[in-house]
Scaffold this active site. Sequence first.
Site, PDB file in Angstrom:
ATOM      1  N   ASP A  51       0.281  -1.321  -0.597  1.00 43.63           N
ATOM      2  CA  ASP A  51      -0.016   0.240  -0.439  1.00 43.63           C
ATOM      3  C   ASP A  51       0.753   1.414   0.350  1.00 43.63           C
ATOM      4  OD1 ASP A  51      -1.289  -0.707   3.669  1.00 43.63           O
ATOM      5  OD2 ASP A  51       0.646   0.069   2.553  1.00 43.63           O
ATOM      6  N   HIS A  54       6.573  -8.055  -1.086  1.00 43.18           N
ATOM      7  CA  HIS A  54       5.469  -8.467  -2.110  1.00 43.18           C
ATOM      8  C   HIS A  54       5.214  -7.365  -3.046  1.00 43.18           C
ATOM      9  CE1 HIS A  54       4.500 -11.516   0.967  1.00 43.18           C
ATOM     10  NE2 HIS A  54       5.066 -11.971   0.330  1.00 43.18           N
ATOM     11  N   GLY A  61       1.563  -6.422  13.455  1.00 43.49           N
ATOM     12  CA  GLY A  61       0.603  -7.113  12.068  1.00 43.49           C
ATOM     13  C   GLY A  61       0.259  -7.784  11.029  1.00 43.49           C
ATOM     14  N   GLU A 121      -3.947  -9.926  18.559  1.00 41.80           N
ATOM     15  CA  GLU A 121      -3.884 -12.177  18.624  1.00 41.80           C
ATOM     16  C   GLU A 121      -2.153 -12.335  18.243  1.00 41.80           C
ATOM     17  OE1 GLU A 121      -8.450 -11.249  18.545  1.00 41.80           O
ATOM     18  OE2 GLU A 121      -7.351 -12.967  19.098  1.00 41.80           O
TER      19      GLU A 121
HETATM   20  C1  BV8 Z   1       7.091 -18.847  -3.462  1.00 40.81           C
HETATM   21  C2  BV8 Z   1       0.030  -9.887  -3.369  1.00 40.81           C
HETATM   22  C3  BV8 Z   1       7.860 -20.009  -4.655  1.00 40.81           C
HETATM   23  C4  BV8 Z   1       0.138  -8.826  -2.723  1.00 40.81           C
HETATM   24  C5  BV8 Z   1       0.272 -11.926  -1.653  1.00 40.81           C
HETATM   25  C6  BV8 Z   1       1.491 -24.195  -0.979  1.00 40.81           C
HETATM   26  C7  BV8 Z   1       1.389 -23.707  -2.391  1.00 40.81           C
HETATM   27  C8  BV8 Z   1       2.057 -22.724  -2.824  1.00 40.81           C
HETATM   28  C9  BV8 Z   1       2.565 -22.053  -1.950  1.00 40.81           C
HETATM   29  C10 BV8 Z   1       2.683 -22.493  -0.949  1.00 40.81           C
HETATM   30  C11 BV8 Z   1       2.288 -23.494  -0.760  1.00 40.81           C
HETATM   31  N1  BV8 Z   1       2.360 -23.431   1.293  1.00 40.81           N
HETATM   32  C12 BV8 Z   1       3.374 -22.567   0.629  1.00 40.81           C
HETATM   33  C13 BV8 Z   1       3.551 -21.800  -0.353  1.00 40.81           C
HETATM   34  C14 BV8 Z   1       4.538 -20.569  -0.444  1.00 40.81           C
HETATM   35  C15 BV8 Z   1       3.333 -19.547  -0.304  1.00 40.81           C
HETATM   36  C16 BV8 Z   1       2.732 -19.099   1.208  1.00 40.81           C
HETATM   37  O1  BV8 Z   1       3.005 -18.776   1.978  1.00 40.81           O
HETATM   38  N2  BV8 Z   1       1.804 -19.615   1.495  1.00 40.81           N
HETATM   39  C17 BV8 Z   1       0.628 -19.823   2.201  1.00 40.81           C
HETATM   40  C18 BV8 Z   1      -0.738 -18.900   2.181  1.00 40.81           C
HETATM   41  C19 BV8 Z   1       0.615 -20.976   3.305  1.00 40.81           C
HETATM   42  N3  BV8 Z   1       4.878 -18.427  -0.609  1.00 40.81           N
HETATM   43  C20 BV8 Z   1       4.263 -17.836  -2.128  1.00 40.81           C
HETATM   44  O2  BV8 Z   1       3.621 -18.362  -2.601  1.00 40.81           O
HETATM   45  C21 BV8 Z   1       5.107 -16.892  -2.314  1.00 40.81           C
HETATM   46  N4  BV8 Z   1       6.056 -17.189  -3.456  1.00 40.81           N
HETATM   47  O3  BV8 Z   1       6.632 -19.538  -2.286  1.00 40.81           O
HETATM   48  O4  BV8 Z   1       7.283 -18.642  -3.961  1.00 40.81           O
HETATM   49  C22 BV8 Z   1       8.847 -20.121  -5.321  1.00 40.81           C
HETATM   50  C23 BV8 Z   1      10.052 -20.691  -5.509  1.00 40.81           C
HETATM   51  C24 BV8 Z   1      11.313 -20.809  -6.087  1.00 40.81           C
HETATM   52  C25 BV8 Z   1      10.723 -20.121  -7.586  1.00 40.81           C
HETATM   53  C26 BV8 Z   1       9.197 -19.779  -7.857  1.00 40.81           C
HETATM   54  C27 BV8 Z   1       8.770 -19.389  -6.997  1.00 40.81           C
HETATM   55  C28 BV8 Z   1       5.214 -15.454  -2.393  1.00 40.81           C
HETATM   56  C29 BV8 Z   1       4.243 -14.944  -1.207  1.00 40.81           C
HETATM   57  C30 BV8 Z   1       3.439 -13.749  -1.696  1.00 40.81           C
HETATM   58  C31 BV8 Z   1       2.328 -14.290  -2.215  1.00 40.81           C
HETATM   59  N5  BV8 Z   1       1.567 -12.605  -1.885  1.00 40.81           N
HETATM   60  N6  BV8 Z   1       0.028 -10.959  -1.819  1.00 40.81           N
HETATM   61  C32 BV8 Z   1      -1.300  -8.789  -2.115  1.00 40.81           C
HETATM   62  O5  BV8 Z   1      -2.536  -8.536  -3.226  1.00 40.81           O
HETATM   63  O6  BV8 Z   1      -1.100  -7.417  -1.442  1.00 40.81           O
HETATM   64  S1  BV8 Z   1       0.485 -12.808   0.152  1.00 40.81           S
HETATM   65  C33 BV8 Z   1      -0.144 -11.145   1.469  1.00 40.81           C
HETATM   66  O7  BV8 Z   1       0.079 -12.321   2.998  1.00 40.81           O
HETATM   67  C34 BV8 Z   1      -0.159  -9.826   1.709  1.00 40.81           C
HETATM   68  O8  BV8 Z   1       0.903  -9.871   0.757  1.00 40.81           O
HETATM   69  C35 BV8 Z   1      -0.374 -10.109   2.852  1.00 40.81           C
HETATM   70  O9  BV8 Z   1       1.057  -9.107   3.410  1.00 40.81           O
HETATM   71  C36 BV8 Z   1       0.493 -11.338   3.587  1.00 40.81           C
HETATM   72  C37 BV8 Z   1       1.060 -12.485   4.499  1.00 40.81           C
HETATM   73  O10 BV8 Z   1      -0.242 -11.602   5.301  1.00 40.81           O
HETATM   74  P1  BV8 Z   1      -0.037 -10.386   6.214  1.00 40.81           P
HETATM   75  O11 BV8 Z   1      -0.068  -9.569   6.520  1.00 40.81           O
HETATM   76  O12 BV8 Z   1       0.005 -11.790   7.805  1.00 40.81           O
HETATM   77  O13 BV8 Z   1      -2.208 -10.612   6.822  1.00 40.81           O
HETATM   78  P2  BV8 Z   1      -2.691 -11.978   7.581  1.00 40.81           P
HETATM   79  O14 BV8 Z   1      -4.490 -10.767   7.098  1.00 40.81           O
HETATM   80  O15 BV8 Z   1      -2.376 -13.050   7.392  1.00 40.81           O
HETATM   81  O16 BV8 Z   1      -2.339 -11.307   9.295  1.00 40.81           O
HETATM   82  C38 BV8 Z   1      -2.554  -9.860  10.184  1.00 40.81           C
HETATM   83  C39 BV8 Z   1      -2.354 -10.074  10.925  1.00 40.81           C
HETATM   84  O17 BV8 Z   1      -2.970  -8.286  11.480  1.00 40.81           O
HETATM   85  C40 BV8 Z   1      -2.735 -10.255  11.955  1.00 40.81           C
HETATM   86  O18 BV8 Z   1      -2.353 -11.755  13.006  1.00 40.81           O
HETATM   87  C41 BV8 Z   1      -4.410 -10.060  12.675  1.00 40.81           C
HETATM   88  O19 BV8 Z   1      -4.073 -10.280  14.455  1.00 40.81           O
HETATM   89  C42 BV8 Z   1      -3.436  -8.695  13.117  1.00 40.81           C
HETATM   90  N7  BV8 Z   1      -4.380  -7.128  13.060  1.00 40.81           N
HETATM   91  C43 BV8 Z   1      -5.715  -6.973  12.743  1.00 40.81           C
HETATM   92  N8  BV8 Z   1      -5.806  -5.854  13.587  1.00 40.81           N
HETATM   93  C44 BV8 Z   1      -4.507  -5.805  13.355  1.00 40.81           C
HETATM   94  C45 BV8 Z   1      -3.542  -6.378  13.731  1.00 40.81           C
HETATM   95  N9  BV8 Z   1      -2.425  -6.163  13.837  1.00 40.81           N
HETATM   96  C46 BV8 Z   1      -2.122  -5.090  14.411  1.00 40.81           C
HETATM   97  N10 BV8 Z   1      -2.969  -4.233  14.880  1.00 40.81           N
HETATM   98  C47 BV8 Z   1      -4.129  -3.941  14.100  1.00 40.81           C
HETATM   99  N11 BV8 Z   1      -5.532  -3.214  14.203  1.00 40.81           N
END
Ligand code: BV8
Length: 245
Positions: free
Chosen positions: A93, A108, A180, A208
Amino acid sequence: MLDVQRLVVFTGAGMSKDSGLDTFRDADGVWANNAPQDYASPEGFRRNPRTVWQWYTQRRRQMLEANPNAGHRAIAKLDTLLPHVTVITQNIDGLHQRAGNQRVLELHGSVHRYKCSKNCRGLPTLTPVPELTQEEPLLCPYCGALTRPDVVWFGEMLPADVWESAVVEIAVCDAVLVVGTSGVVEPAASLLWRAKNRRKSLVEVNPEPTLVSSIADVVLQGKAAEVVPTLVATLEANQAEDRGG
Ligand code: BV8
């Protein structure tokens, strides 16, 4: 964080929640109504480029309308309090830059940049940012392929230069402030385990418990916009006291 010279601030979507932007995995999060494989994967873009383009345009509009919150501003203040601050963010963002942080590593990518979907010039060919009214993907001016947001989708590698810089900053830092993030997405989250393995102090801010909580030295339960400003004000007061002798 009191005797810290080199600080990494690692942030996720929760950092921007208090700016009115949804997180991903909360109950009301982005993925509650949108399947990641349809909207945040190369396959999804290939299947429905127009749908994915419009989804990112809508998110870009929201991110442009959002403002840095008190948490972003407090993290920007750290640039004036500590000699070396690096923000490593998963967010696209641009709010850390708008708050004023000088060194931001976007693991990212950014919704405010666009590139050729074929990376035709080897490096991402950054094309002019399209108008928010543009409903179809623009074509690459060099090869004619579709253009797309310069963000990292699932199954895609993170930008090598950004990743390498992040690994170095984690290796040389004194402490990591984690704000976060659920710690679910890899390889981004692995940076925190790298820090832990190198005995860096880890402080987590999150309302959390998360996967990160188990390796954090301190867990501050609360919202970024409330806890981070208090943390930075405490650091500033302690520094003033130290100067006062
Ligand atoms: C890669 C895009 C390999 C931009 C994002 C199985 C199949 C395929 C892949 C995988 C797999 N298992 C694992 C993987 C790898 C995969 C992955 O990690 N999957 C996860 C879901 C299991 N990763 C990938 O695919 C990555 N690439 O592995 O490539 C490779 C290797 C060699 C050669 C080629 C390829 C790429 C990962 C990036 C994906 N893109 N976003 C967009 O549209 O935004 S991911 C997305 O998740 C965002 O970027 C986001 O930032 C990121 C992480 O999430 P969080 O930021 O933590 O957000 P979340 O909602 O989860 O949590 C929010 C937190 O905030 C919570 O804890 C909440 O309690 C807290 N909160 C709430 N309110 C507040 C607060 N905190 C503070 N204050 C508040 N008020």
